[in-house]
Design a protein around this motif. Structure first.
Motif, PDB file in Angstrom:
ATOM      1  N   GLU A  93       2.226  -5.857  -8.004  1.00  0.00           N
ATOM      2  CA  GLU A  93       0.942  -6.395  -7.564  1.00  0.00           C
ATOM      3  C   GLU A  93       0.082  -5.252  -7.043  1.00  0.00           C
ATOM      4  O   GLU A  93       0.548  -4.407  -6.280  1.00  0.00           O
ATOM      5  N   LYS A  94      -1.175  -5.238  -7.462  1.00  0.00           N
ATOM      6  CA  LYS A  94      -2.122  -4.214  -7.024  1.00  0.00           C
ATOM      7  C   LYS A  94      -3.376  -4.902  -6.531  1.00  0.00           C
ATOM      8  O   LYS A  94      -3.968  -5.726  -7.242  1.00  0.00           O
ATOM      9  N   GLN A  95      -3.784  -4.595  -5.296  1.00  0.00           N
ATOM     10  CA  GLN A  95      -5.017  -5.148  -4.743  1.00  0.00           C
ATOM     11  C   GLN A  95      -5.989  -4.018  -4.472  1.00  0.00           C
ATOM     12  O   GLN A  95      -5.645  -3.021  -3.849  1.00  0.00           O
ATOM     13  N   VAL A  96      -7.225  -4.196  -4.969  1.00  0.00           N
ATOM     14  CA  VAL A  96      -8.318  -3.276  -4.691  1.00  0.00           C
ATOM     15  C   VAL A  96      -9.476  -4.133  -4.208  1.00  0.00           C
ATOM     16  O   VAL A  96     -10.041  -4.909  -4.986  1.00  0.00           O
ATOM     17  N   GLY A  97      -9.786  -4.044  -2.921  1.00  0.00           N
ATOM     18  CA  GLY A  97     -10.827  -4.891  -2.348  1.00  0.00           C
ATOM     19  C   GLY A  97     -10.433  -6.347  -2.469  1.00  0.00           C
ATOM     20  O   GLY A  97      -9.357  -6.746  -2.038  1.00  0.00           O
ATOM     21  N   SER A  98     -11.280  -7.141  -3.101  1.00  0.00           N
ATOM     22  CA  SER A  98     -10.997  -8.566  -3.261  1.00  0.00           C
ATOM     23  C   SER A  98     -10.419  -8.907  -4.638  1.00  0.00           C
ATOM     24  O   SER A  98     -10.326 -10.064  -5.010  1.00  0.00           O
ATOM     25  N   GLU A  99     -10.009  -7.888  -5.403  1.00  0.00           N
ATOM     26  CA  GLU A  99      -9.421  -8.093  -6.727  1.00  0.00           C
ATOM     27  C   GLU A  99      -7.919  -7.843  -6.664  1.00  0.00           C
ATOM     28  O   GLU A  99      -7.477  -6.841  -6.108  1.00  0.00           O
ATOM     29  N   VAL A 100      -7.122  -8.770  -7.233  1.00  0.00           N
ATOM     30  CA  VAL A 100      -5.664  -8.643  -7.212  1.00  0.00           C
ATOM     31  C   VAL A 100      -5.126  -8.845  -8.625  1.00  0.00           C
ATOM     32  O   VAL A 100      -5.473  -9.812  -9.298  1.00  0.00           O
ATOM     33  N   LEU A 101      -4.279  -7.925  -9.067  1.00  0.00           N
ATOM     34  CA  LEU A 101      -3.596  -8.045 -10.352  1.00  0.00           C
ATOM     35  C   LEU A 101      -2.106  -8.187 -10.073  1.00  0.00           C
ATOM     36  O   LEU A 101      -1.515  -7.363  -9.370  1.00  0.00           O
ATOM     37  N   THR A 102      -1.486  -9.251 -10.595  1.00  0.00           N
ATOM     38  CA  THR A 102      -0.060  -9.507 -10.424  1.00  0.00           C
ATOM     39  C   THR A 102       0.592  -9.554 -11.797  1.00  0.00           C
ATOM     40  O   THR A 102       0.062 -10.189 -12.715  1.00  0.00           O
ATOM     41  N   LEU A 103       1.731  -8.883 -11.953  1.00  0.00           N
ATOM     42  CA  LEU A 103       2.427  -8.809 -13.228  1.00  0.00           C
ATOM     43  C   LEU A 103       3.917  -9.083 -13.012  1.00  0.00           C
ATOM     44  O   LEU A 103       4.561  -8.455 -12.170  1.00  0.00           O
ATOM     45  N   ASP A 104       4.451 -10.036 -13.755  1.00  0.00           N
ATOM     46  CA  ASP A 104       5.848 -10.457 -13.688  1.00  0.00           C
ATOM     47  C   ASP A 104       6.451 -10.198 -15.067  1.00  0.00           C
ATOM     48  O   ASP A 104       5.965 -10.718 -16.071  1.00  0.00           O
ATOM     49  N   GLY A 155       0.784  -1.226   0.000  1.00  0.00           N
ATOM     50  CA  GLY A 155       0.000   0.000   0.000  1.00  0.00           C
ATOM     51  C   GLY A 155       0.816   1.275   0.000  1.00  0.00           C
ATOM     52  O   GLY A 155       0.261   2.367  -0.042  1.00  0.00           O
ATOM     53  N   GLN A 156       2.135   1.182   0.028  1.00  0.00           N
ATOM     54  CA  GLN A 156       2.997   2.363   0.074  1.00  0.00           C
ATOM     55  C   GLN A 156       2.917   3.163  -1.230  1.00  0.00           C
ATOM     56  O   GLN A 156       2.901   4.386  -1.211  1.00  0.00           O
ATOM     57  N   LEU A 157       2.887   2.487  -2.368  1.00  0.00           N
ATOM     58  CA  LEU A 157       2.806   3.135  -3.675  1.00  0.00           C
ATOM     59  C   LEU A 157       1.532   2.678  -4.385  1.00  0.00           C
ATOM     60  O   LEU A 157       0.753   1.905  -3.852  1.00  0.00           O
ATOM     61  N   TRP A 158       1.338   3.112  -5.627  1.00  0.00           N
ATOM     62  CA  TRP A 158       0.145   2.736  -6.394  1.00  0.00           C
ATOM     63  C   TRP A 158       0.055   1.228  -6.579  1.00  0.00           C
ATOM     64  O   TRP A 158      -1.015   0.671  -6.750  1.00  0.00           O
TER      65      TRP A 158
END
Length: 188
Positions: free
Chosen positions: A76-87, A45-48
């Motif tokens: 990785e970005k989490q908004v509520g119960s949705e998580v997007l992870t990119l490698d 949560g420190q950055l976008w």
């Protein structure tokens, strides 16, 4: 295929695993032994987006296949119960029959956190090729498909089983029509 990492509460995690594939005779064959390290660079949560760095050293198990080293960002970005992870790793091969240059690949996962035992997801993987010498789109490998994943605590110990299964549809003629990817880990 690239392997999606995930962020943990600690700033560093390491794991060693073996990757298998099924050959045309339907036998399971050892492909690589991999040592992966994930370094969390920002607090959650420190950055976008949560940022990390992933490194992976692969030792080929088949004679004549090259070894590789991968290094790249993990977001990785989490908004509520949705998580997007990119490698987004860069790859350098060495040893027998390697292709010189810096390779690029990607792995992405969109997850709906339903509960710890079962969460639906969509995964996508691709390998455009060597930077500066991109292959034609029909010779690159790209796939996408549904997945599910979860975690099960083992007894009263701190150990847990982590699993995921994905059915991936090939998006180019160079990619198999369908690929099933399953992962099973025991973490302690």
């Amino acid at each position: 295929t690239s392997r999606l990492g995930k962020f943990e509460p600690d700033a560093w995690r390491t794991e060693v695993y073996e990757v298998l594939h099924q050959d045309p005779s339907m036998a399971m064959v050892a492909d690589t032994i991999e040592w992966e390290n994930v370094f969390q660079l920002t607090n959650s949560g420190q950055l976008w987006a949560d940022a990390g760095l992933i490194s992976e050293f692969e030792i080929a198990q088949q004679a004549g296949n090259p070894h590789s080293f991968k290094l790249g960002p993990l977001l990785e970005k989490q908004v509520g119960s949705e998580v997007l992870t990119l490698d987004l790793p860069l790859e350098w091969k060495f040893g027998p029959n390697y292709a010189p240059g810096t390779g690029f690949s990607y792995a992405a996962r969109y997850t709906h956190l339903l509960n710890p035992y079962f969460s639906p997801a969509v995964e996508a993987f691709g390998e455009p090729g060597i930077i500066g010498r991109w292959q034609r789109a029909d010779t690159q490998t790209h796939s996408i498909g549904p997945a599910f994943l979860g975690t099960w605590r083992v007894g009263t110990t701190k150990g847990k089983l982590v699993y995921s299964v994905a059915g991936l549809r090939g998006l180019s003629t160079a990619t198999p029509d369908w690929t099933v990817v399953w992962r099973l880990e025991y973490e302690f």
